[in-house]
Design an enzyme around this catalytic site. Structure first.
Site, short mmCIF file in Angstrom:
data_model
loop_
_atom_site.label_atom_id
_atom_site.label_comp_id
_atom_site.label_asym_id
_atom_site.label_seq_id
_atom_site.Cartn_x
_atom_site.Cartn_y
_atom_site.Cartn_z
N GLU A 115 -4.82 2.25 -4.21
CA GLU A 115 -3.35 2.35 -4.08
C GLU A 115 -2.74 1.05 -3.57
O GLU A 115 -1.60 1.02 -3.14
CB GLU A 115 -2.98 3.50 -3.15
CG GLU A 115 -3.35 3.31 -1.69
CD GLU A 115 -4.75 3.79 -1.34
OE1 GLU A 115 -4.97 4.15 -0.17
OE2 GLU A 115 -5.62 3.82 -2.23
N ASP A 154 0.86 -1.20 0.00
CA ASP A 154 0.00 0.00 0.00
C ASP A 154 0.89 1.25 0.00
O ASP A 154 1.87 1.32 0.75
CB ASP A 154 -0.90 -0.01 1.24
CG ASP A 154 -1.87 1.16 1.25
OD1 ASP A 154 -3.00 0.97 0.79
OD2 ASP A 154 -1.48 2.25 1.72
N ASN A 174 -3.12 12.73 -3.04
CA ASN A 174 -4.16 13.04 -4.03
C ASN A 174 -4.83 14.37 -3.73
O ASN A 174 -5.06 15.19 -4.64
CB ASN A 174 -5.22 11.93 -4.05
CG ASN A 174 -5.04 10.99 -5.22
OD1 ASN A 174 -4.27 11.25 -6.13
ND2 ASN A 174 -5.76 9.88 -5.19
N ASP A 184 -2.27 9.51 -10.22
CA ASP A 184 -2.17 8.44 -11.23
C ASP A 184 -0.72 8.22 -11.66
O ASP A 184 -0.29 7.09 -11.89
CB ASP A 184 -3.02 8.79 -12.46
CG ASP A 184 -4.52 8.64 -12.19
OD1 ASP A 184 -4.87 8.05 -11.16
OD2 ASP A 184 -5.31 9.14 -13.01
#
Length: 407
Positions: free
Chosen positions: A310, A268, A276, A285
């Site tokens: 993620e 992770d 983000n 991204d």
């Protein structure tokens, strides 16, 4: 090594189909006239199946290429049967030799815009205009342009080697080169299939008077395009579009193939939601793609997947936790040392030198990951149980302060 072999095999598929088509042609030579009548309808079935499949998956490129194949099949069948009786049949052949490579190139370059759309209607209109153009050029109005099509470009008598004119050969060559360059730059399989179709059609035009050859290789062209659509549908179903890694569906299938001994790791990206929120989803991204590109090359016999969001999963068949921990530590360290530069609208095209002040102003962002790993044992006897245990280990890695591996 395995991925490289798989990539080479995928690139080879269209040409393997062509080679199989050649062997089929050799077998078909001894067929009777009645058998040939049956074979003559097989390309139509191939084109129909291809149109249905490409329409189903909304693949406009292949859909319109199947229309081009069907029209070319009908027109070349007419030309083949009327070559000795009509001069217009030969004129039509010259025009088709130019239009076929042009259409394959154009429809391969055009973006996917759907079949039942305004863009689909425009492409149908484009094909209709070409039919009108072919009719015009073989009649009195277009005779001067037809003479230009027959013009020699080089001082070599190529007409002794092939009925395809020099201008048409040049168009084929340009189409081949552009499709190969596109494939090399974009690294997609579709252009390889289009090259295969183009090569097959070149062989047909070169040997169009041979009925068996003509039938077999039109069938071969259709099969190549059908396989292209199937390959695309497989990629959509089993590969993540953003990262290029196998998707969760592929993970579930591969988990069912695991043997007696295996380990599973869950990975992770740390603080990804905060990243983000700060820099935007487009930059997020880019981070996902960067991390995916690193874990794709994980050592120790592991295979990586995008689990979702993620999170990533790594399968280690026939490996214990003790065997995979060094490889996971190496992977974690490799990601943490890989700096990420946030792209800005004013970012220069060339990377600035390290000594410049601009590089000091835009320091790389450190990306870290937390990893949890578990193996099959008496407590976790199924792949799903091992995966759940690895997820719990990932949670423990987060509680320890992140950027670590936990078991």
């Amino acid at each position: 090594m395995k991925n490289r072999f798989k990539a080479i095999f995928n690139i080879s598929i269209p040409f393997i189909i062509i080679i199989l088509g050649y062997f089929l042609y050799k077998k078909a030579i001894v067929m009777t006239a009645q058998q040939l009548q049956i074979i003559e309808i097989i390309p139509y079935f191939t084109f129909l199946i291809g149109l249905i499949i490409s329409f189903k998956f909304n693949r406009s490129r292949e859909f319109f290429m199947f229309i081009i194949l069907a029209l070319s099949f009908v027109l070349l069948n007419y030309i083949r049967k009327n070559t000795g009786e009509s001069g217009s049949a030969l004129d039509l052949y010259l025009v088709i030799c130019l239009l076929i490579p042009t259409n394959i190139l154009v429809f391969s370059i055009l973006s996917e815009r759907g079949v039942l759309s305004l863009w689909g209607g425009i492409r149908i209109g484009l094909i209709a205009l070409q039919l009108l153009f072919a009719n015009w050029i073989i009649n009195a109005e277009g005779r001067e342009l037809l003479v230009l099509f027959k013009k020699d470009l080089i001082p070599i008598e190529l007409e002794k080697m092939t009925p395809i004119t020099e201008i048409a050969l040049l168009v084929f060559l340009i189409a081949f080169i552009l499709l190969i360059i596109r494939q090399a730059l974009r690294k997609t399989m579709h252009d390889v299939y289009y090259v295969g179709v183009l090569f097959s059609l070149f062989l047909i035009l070169h040997n169009y008077k041979n009925q068996i050859f003509y039938l077999v290789f039109f069938f071969t062209s259709g099969v190549i395009l059908v396989v292209s659509v199937i390959q695309y549908s497989y990629s959509v179903a089993f590969y993540d579009e953003l990262t290029g890694l196998p998707s969760r569906r592929a993970l579930k299938q591969d988990m069912m193939k695991l043997g007696i001994n295996y380990s599973i790791a869950m990975l992770d990206i740390d603080f990804f939601k905060k990243f983000n929120d700060t820099y935007g989803h487009d930059t997020g991204d880019e981070v996902l793609k960067l991390v995916a590109s690193i874990i794709k090359d994980v050592t120790g016999g592991g295979k990586s997947y995008r689990y979702g969001g993620e999170e990533f999963t790594i399968l280690f068949p026939s490996r214990s936790i003790g065997e995979v921990l060094p490889h996971l530590e190496e992977l974690r360290e490799k990601i943490s040392k890989r700096g990420f530069y946030v792209r800005s609208k004013n970012r220069p095209k060339k990377k600035p030198r390290k000594s410049t002040s601009s590089s000091r102003a835009s320091k790389p962002i450190r990306i870290t990951v937390s990893i949890g790993v578990a193996q099959k044992n008496e407590k976790n006897k199924t792949p799903d149980a091992v995966l759940k245990s690895a997820d719990s280990a990932l949670y423990r890695a987060k509680k320890k302060g992140r950027n670590c591996v936990s078991k």
